[in-house]
Design an enzyme around this catalytic site. Structure first.
Site, PDB file in Angstrom:
ATOM      1  NE  ARG A 171      -3.691  -2.347  -0.079  1.00 58.66           N
ATOM      2  CZ  ARG A 171      -3.427  -3.447  -0.784  1.00 58.66           C
ATOM      3  NH1 ARG A 171      -2.347  -3.502  -1.539  1.00 58.66           N
ATOM      4  NH2 ARG A 171      -4.247  -4.470  -0.774  1.00 58.66           N
ATOM      5  CB  SER A 220      -9.494  -1.783   3.389  1.00 56.65           C
ATOM      6  OG  SER A 220     -10.052  -2.846   2.647  1.00 56.65           O
ATOM      7  CD  GLU A 290      -5.771  -0.471   2.768  1.00 57.27           C
ATOM      8  OE1 GLU A 290      -6.353  -0.511   1.662  1.00 57.27           O
ATOM      9  OE2 GLU A 290      -5.485  -1.483   3.416  1.00 57.27           O
TER      10      GLU A 290
END
EC number: 1.3.1.98
Length: 299
Positions: A171, A220, A290
């Protein structure tokens, strides 16, 4: 367009004090000091070259994995909506697309052309620029697995960077200072159209069944810790359905926060921190956000 006191003269649209909540999936957040939508890449390069160093710069994509705090954003907030930023071109073994193209649209172009390997993009609710900037992934694949190159606008000009040069991690991608992804090429392989369509249907069906895709959410919330699933840790800590004001942990998928109507950014962020604290107390594992949280708290 007439020049502003703190900005170079641009041909695109410049708004002072523009509301940002309507652009975000959560529908929360304060205004931008300056909202800038460049006319094209040349306009963007001019902005980056001549923007004062002290002026903050924030790039806003589809804002699907983002909380903008209630006090808004200082400096320039950049949205790529002008000419060329959303173009999608199909090649024999890949797709070249602008940063503003939605991930799902890129997947659809590939499927229509009988190109396999990009089906996972239909499960990522965002734009391609954001997907590159955060190495987005879903259903076992990430951008790093398919990226040939990305063009990045910088104060020094336009760069074409390979996946290796972007130093992808989970990420995360390492962009140059004030770098803005404007275009990318994704590898694909000729495949069976029926099988490609079936895989995209499978992904979409799975998302509909397991995620609150029609709610005001941000995707998320927390990264999966190594060897763990964030949703399972949150569930085990008793957070399913936990609420704070208008913010709630989804009952369908516990790694999603919801704005049930009238939530503030502060409530969403505070609920997320409550979840983190409960998971840490229950499991000893510290969850990392996230969702990006940016901007100023309300006065």
């Amino acid at each position: 367009m007439a020049p502003h006191a703190t900005l170079p003269p641009l041909r695109g649209r410049v708004q002072q004090g523009a509301p940002l909540a309507p652009f975000t999936w959560f529908r929360v957040g304060g205004p931008a000091e300056w909202l800038v939508r460049p006319a094209d890449i040349d306009d963007l390069l001019l902005l980056l070259r001549d923007l004062p160093d002290a002026m903050p710069l924030t790039v806003l994509g589809a804002a699907s994995n983002l909380i903008i705090r209630d006090g808004g954003l200082r400096g320039v907030v950049l949205r790529l909506g002008g000419r060329g930023f959303g173009d999608v071109t199909v090649e024999a073994d890949g797709i070249v697309a602008g940063a503003a193209a939605l991930d799902a649209v890129v997947a659809e172009h590939a499927a229509t052309a009988g190109l396999a390997g990009l089906e996972f993009l239909c499960g990522i609710p965002g734009s391609l620029g954001g997907a590159v900037a955060m190495n987005a992934g879903a259903y076992g694949r990430e951008i790093v697995d398919v990226l040939d190159w990305a063009e990045v606008a910088t104060p020094a000009g336009l760069l074409r960077l390979s996946a290796a040069e972007l130093h992808f991690a989970y990420r995360h991608a390492t962009l140059p200072p004030r770098g803005v992804v404007v275009r990318a090429r994704l590898r694909a392989t000729p495949g069976d159209a029926a099988m490609i369509a079936a895989e995209m249907t499978r992904i979409r069906t799975a998302r509909e069944a397991t995620q609150p895709v029609r709610a005001r959410t941000g995707g998320s919330t927390f990264k999966n810790p190594p060897g763990q699933k964030a949703w399972a840790l949150i569930d085990a800590a008793g957070c399913r359905g936990l609420a704070l004001g208008g913010a709630q942990v989804s009952k369908l998928h516990t790694n999603f926060l919801l704005n049930t109507g009238g939530a503030t950014a502060a409530e969403l962020e505070a609920l997320g921190e409550t979840v983190r604290a409960r998971v840490l107390a229950q499991s000893g594992i510290a969850l990392d956000w996230e969702i990006r949280r940016i901007g100023e708290s309300a006065a």
